[in-house]
Design a protein around this motif. Structure first.
Motif, PDB file in Angstrom:
ATOM      1  N   LYS A  11       0.846  -1.311  -0.028  1.00  7.30           N
ATOM      2  CA  LYS A  11       0.080   0.028  -0.149  1.00  7.30           C
ATOM      3  C   LYS A  11       0.893   1.280   0.022  1.00  7.30           C
ATOM      4  CE  LYS A  11      -3.455  -2.421   2.408  1.00  7.30           C
ATOM      5  NZ  LYS A  11      -4.250  -2.346   3.867  1.00  7.30           N
ATOM      6  N   ARG A  12       0.483   2.133  -0.874  1.00 12.61           N
ATOM      7  CA  ARG A  12       1.127   3.451  -1.132  1.00 12.61           C
ATOM      8  C   ARG A  12       1.789   4.173   0.346  1.00 12.61           C
ATOM      9  NH1 ARG A  12       1.589   5.912  -6.778  1.00 12.61           N
ATOM     10  NH2 ARG A  12       0.848   4.181  -7.976  1.00 12.61           N
ATOM     11  N   ASP A  13       0.562   4.213   1.248  1.00 15.70           N
ATOM     12  CA  ASP A  13       0.780   4.942   2.421  1.00 15.70           C
ATOM     13  C   ASP A  13       1.558   4.328   3.538  1.00 15.70           C
ATOM     14  OD1 ASP A  13      -1.579   3.018   2.664  1.00 15.70           O
ATOM     15  OD2 ASP A  13      -2.416   4.442   4.042  1.00 15.70           O
ATOM     16  N   ARG A  14       1.970   2.770   3.328  1.00 12.32           N
ATOM     17  CA  ARG A  14       2.574   2.240   4.086  1.00 12.32           C
ATOM     18  C   ARG A  14       4.173   1.808   3.647  1.00 12.32           C
ATOM     19  NH1 ARG A  14      -0.672  -0.252   7.747  1.00 12.32           N
ATOM     20  NH2 ARG A  14       1.334  -0.158   8.988  1.00 12.32           N
ATOM     21  N   ILE A  15       4.320   2.122   2.337  1.00  7.62           N
ATOM     22  CA  ILE A  15       5.713   2.046   1.840  1.00  7.62           C
ATOM     23  C   ILE A  15       6.859   2.209   2.786  1.00  7.62           C
ATOM     24  CG2 ILE A  15       7.513   2.578   0.001  1.00  7.62           C
ATOM     25  CD1 ILE A  15       5.019   2.635  -1.863  1.00  7.62           C
ATOM     26  N   GLU A  16       6.861   3.381   3.621  1.00  9.46           N
ATOM     27  CA  GLU A  16       8.251   3.822   4.237  1.00  9.46           C
ATOM     28  C   GLU A  16       8.262   3.149   5.595  1.00  9.46           C
ATOM     29  OE1 GLU A  16      10.680   5.955   3.434  1.00  9.46           O
ATOM     30  OE2 GLU A  16       9.618   5.766   1.539  1.00  9.46           O
ATOM     31  N   GLU A  17       7.022   2.579   6.195  1.00  6.10           N
ATOM     32  CA  GLU A  17       7.255   1.857   7.440  1.00  6.10           C
ATOM     33  C   GLU A  17       7.552   0.268   6.847  1.00  6.10           C
ATOM     34  OE1 GLU A  17       4.494   0.143  11.136  1.00  6.10           O
ATOM     35  OE2 GLU A  17       3.458   1.447   9.592  1.00  6.10           O
ATOM     36  N   TYR A  18       6.857  -0.110   5.885  1.00  7.16           N
ATOM     37  CA  TYR A  18       7.519  -1.484   5.460  1.00  7.16           C
ATOM     38  C   TYR A  18       9.004  -1.332   5.199  1.00  7.16           C
ATOM     39  CZ  TYR A  18       7.744  -5.635   2.364  1.00  7.16           C
ATOM     40  OH  TYR A  18       8.032  -6.872   1.865  1.00  7.16           O
ATOM     41  N   LYS A  19       9.425  -0.386   4.495  1.00  9.22           N
ATOM     42  CA  LYS A  19      11.030  -0.326   4.352  1.00  9.22           C
ATOM     43  C   LYS A  19      11.796  -0.145   5.788  1.00  9.22           C
ATOM     44  CE  LYS A  19      11.963   2.970   1.591  1.00  9.22           C
ATOM     45  NZ  LYS A  19      12.204   3.962   0.517  1.00  9.22           N
ATOM     46  N   THR A  20      11.321   0.364   6.901  1.00  5.59           N
ATOM     47  CA  THR A  20      11.792   0.477   8.184  1.00  5.59           C
ATOM     48  C   THR A  20      11.682  -1.014   8.840  1.00  5.59           C
ATOM     49  OG1 THR A  20      11.028   2.860   8.483  1.00  5.59           O
ATOM     50  CG2 THR A  20      11.512   1.616  10.464  1.00  5.59           C
ATOM     51  N   ARG A  21      10.664  -1.691   8.620  1.00 12.11           N
ATOM     52  CA  ARG A  21      10.376  -2.802   9.184  1.00 12.11           C
ATOM     53  C   ARG A  21      11.479  -3.805   8.644  1.00 12.11           C
ATOM     54  NH1 ARG A  21       5.344  -4.527  11.623  1.00 12.11           N
ATOM     55  NH2 ARG A  21       4.388  -2.493  12.457  1.00 12.11           N
ATOM     56  N   HIS A  22      11.754  -3.996   7.356  1.00 12.52           N
ATOM     57  CA  HIS A  22      12.706  -4.544   6.755  1.00 12.52           C
ATOM     58  C   HIS A  22      14.147  -4.143   6.972  1.00 12.52           C
ATOM     59  CE1 HIS A  22       8.908  -6.548   5.087  1.00 12.52           C
ATOM     60  NE2 HIS A  22       9.858  -7.593   4.905  1.00 12.52           N
ATOM     61  N   ALA A  23      14.508  -3.264   7.560  1.00 15.26           N
ATOM     62  CA  ALA A  23      15.873  -2.645   7.800  1.00 15.26           C
ATOM     63  C   ALA A  23      16.443  -3.275   8.917  1.00 15.26           C
ATOM     64  CB  ALA A  23      16.053  -1.334   7.743  1.00 15.26           C
ATOM     65  N   ALA A  24      15.410  -4.088   9.767  1.00 13.96           N
ATOM     66  CA  ALA A  24      15.800  -4.869  10.906  1.00 13.96           C
ATOM     67  C   ALA A  24      14.869  -5.883  11.308  1.00 13.96           C
ATOM     68  CB  ALA A  24      15.848  -3.657  12.028  1.00 13.96           C
ATOM     69  N   ALA A  79       1.137 -12.076  10.375  1.00 16.86           N
ATOM     70  CA  ALA A  79       0.214 -11.339  10.770  1.00 16.86           C
ATOM     71  C   ALA A  79       0.603  -9.695  10.760  1.00 16.86           C
ATOM     72  CB  ALA A  79      -0.109 -11.715  12.355  1.00 16.86           C
ATOM     73  N   GLU A  80       1.634  -9.310  11.300  1.00 17.45           N
ATOM     74  CA  GLU A  80       2.324  -8.017  11.406  1.00 17.45           C
ATOM     75  C   GLU A  80       2.293  -7.557   9.714  1.00 17.45           C
ATOM     76  OE1 GLU A  80       5.294  -6.430  13.929  1.00 17.45           O
ATOM     77  OE2 GLU A  80       4.405  -7.624  15.459  1.00 17.45           O
ATOM     78  N   MET A  81       2.755  -8.125   8.964  1.00 18.41           N
ATOM     79  CA  MET A  81       2.945  -7.830   7.381  1.00 18.41           C
ATOM     80  C   MET A  81       1.813  -7.772   6.581  1.00 18.41           C
ATOM     81  SD  MET A  81       6.062  -6.929   7.189  1.00 18.41           S
ATOM     82  CE  MET A  81       6.099  -6.147   8.949  1.00 18.41           C
ATOM     83  N   ALA A  82       0.784  -8.638   7.064  1.00 14.97           N
ATOM     84  CA  ALA A  82      -0.368  -8.546   6.102  1.00 14.97           C
ATOM     85  C   ALA A  82      -1.161  -7.171   5.918  1.00 14.97           C
ATOM     86  CB  ALA A  82      -1.683  -9.557   6.805  1.00 14.97           C
ATOM     87  N   GLU A  83      -1.102  -6.387   6.983  1.00 15.13           N
ATOM     88  CA  GLU A  83      -1.670  -5.078   6.676  1.00 15.13           C
ATOM     89  C   GLU A  83      -0.956  -4.056   5.859  1.00 15.13           C
ATOM     90  OE1 GLU A  83      -0.039  -2.453  10.377  1.00 15.13           O
ATOM     91  OE2 GLU A  83      -1.144  -4.080  10.805  1.00 15.13           O
ATOM     92  N   PHE A  84       0.021  -4.415   5.362  1.00 12.81           N
ATOM     93  CA  PHE A  84       1.055  -3.551   4.486  1.00 12.81           C
ATOM     94  C   PHE A  84       0.480  -3.952   2.842  1.00 12.81           C
ATOM     95  CE2 PHE A  84       3.638  -3.620   8.057  1.00 12.81           C
ATOM     96  CZ  PHE A  84       4.195  -2.016   8.235  1.00 12.81           C
ATOM     97  N   PHE A  85      -0.307  -4.931   2.612  1.00 18.27           N
ATOM     98  CA  PHE A  85      -0.294  -5.166   1.221  1.00 18.27           C
ATOM     99  C   PHE A  85      -1.932  -5.229   0.794  1.00 18.27           C
ATOM    100  CE2 PHE A  85       3.306  -7.538   2.911  1.00 18.27           C
ATOM    101  CZ  PHE A  85       4.306  -7.388   1.863  1.00 18.27           C
ATOM    102  N   GLU A  86      -1.904  -4.886  -0.671  1.00 19.07           N
ATOM    103  CA  GLU A  86      -3.144  -4.807  -1.384  1.00 19.07           C
ATOM    104  C   GLU A  86      -3.668  -6.447  -1.807  1.00 19.07           C
ATOM    105  OE1 GLU A  86      -2.996  -1.860  -4.127  1.00 19.07           O
ATOM    106  OE2 GLU A  86      -2.605  -0.304  -2.823  1.00 19.07           O
ATOM    107  N   GLU A  87      -4.907  -6.374  -1.844  1.00 23.54           N
ATOM    108  CA  GLU A  87      -5.338  -7.602  -2.839  1.00 23.54           C
ATOM    109  C   GLU A  87      -4.430  -9.088  -2.309  1.00 23.54           C
ATOM    110  OE1 GLU A  87      -4.851  -6.843  -7.056  1.00 23.54           O
ATOM    111  OE2 GLU A  87      -5.613  -4.745  -6.546  1.00 23.54           O
TER     112      GLU A  87
END
Length: 118
Positions: A11-24, A79-87
């Motif tokens: 999701k476009r509005d979650r991109i920065e947080e997604y990147k932050t989560r995957h940095a660690a 469970a935590e990552m599911a909210e970041f994705f579309e469809e």
């Protein structure tokens, strides 16, 4: 060794947080991925949220997915990552990705004299 490429849409509005989560990524998640056959695993993210993943596995894709499905850490991570994705239509991200067909691999087409040098 099977090579796997897949896509998901962040999701476009979650991109920065997604990147932050995957940095660690949690160390126990990293270890579980490796132990269940997710090797040389990389994620690539386009600015519009298109996510491309790639990994190699010494087992089948289904076995690598099943191995992770059997871990407690994966259940928490998905469970935590599911909210970041579309469809995803109710699927966990590691079950709902679109696997892409490999149509070219350089090393498969190199002439024998080049392969000998490798």
């Amino acid at each position: 060794m099977p090579r796997v490429c897949f896509q998901l849409q962040v999701k476009r509005d979650r991109i920065e947080e997604y990147k932050t989560r995957h940095a660690a990524v949690w160390p126990e998640m990293v270890r579980a991925l490796y132990d269940t056959g997710w090797h040389n695993y990389s994620l690539f993210l386009r600015p519009d949220g298109l996510l491309i993943g790639y990994f190699e596995t010494p087992v089948s894709v289904a076995d690598a997915q099943a191995g992770m499905a059997g871990t407690e850490v994966n259940a928490r991570w998905q469970a935590e990552m599911a909210e970041f994705f579309e469809e995803l239509e109710g699927l966990a991200p590691d079950e709902g990705f679109l696997q892409l067909e490999e149509v070219f691999h350089l090393e498969d087409q190199l002439p024998p004299d080049v392969q000998e040098v490798m």
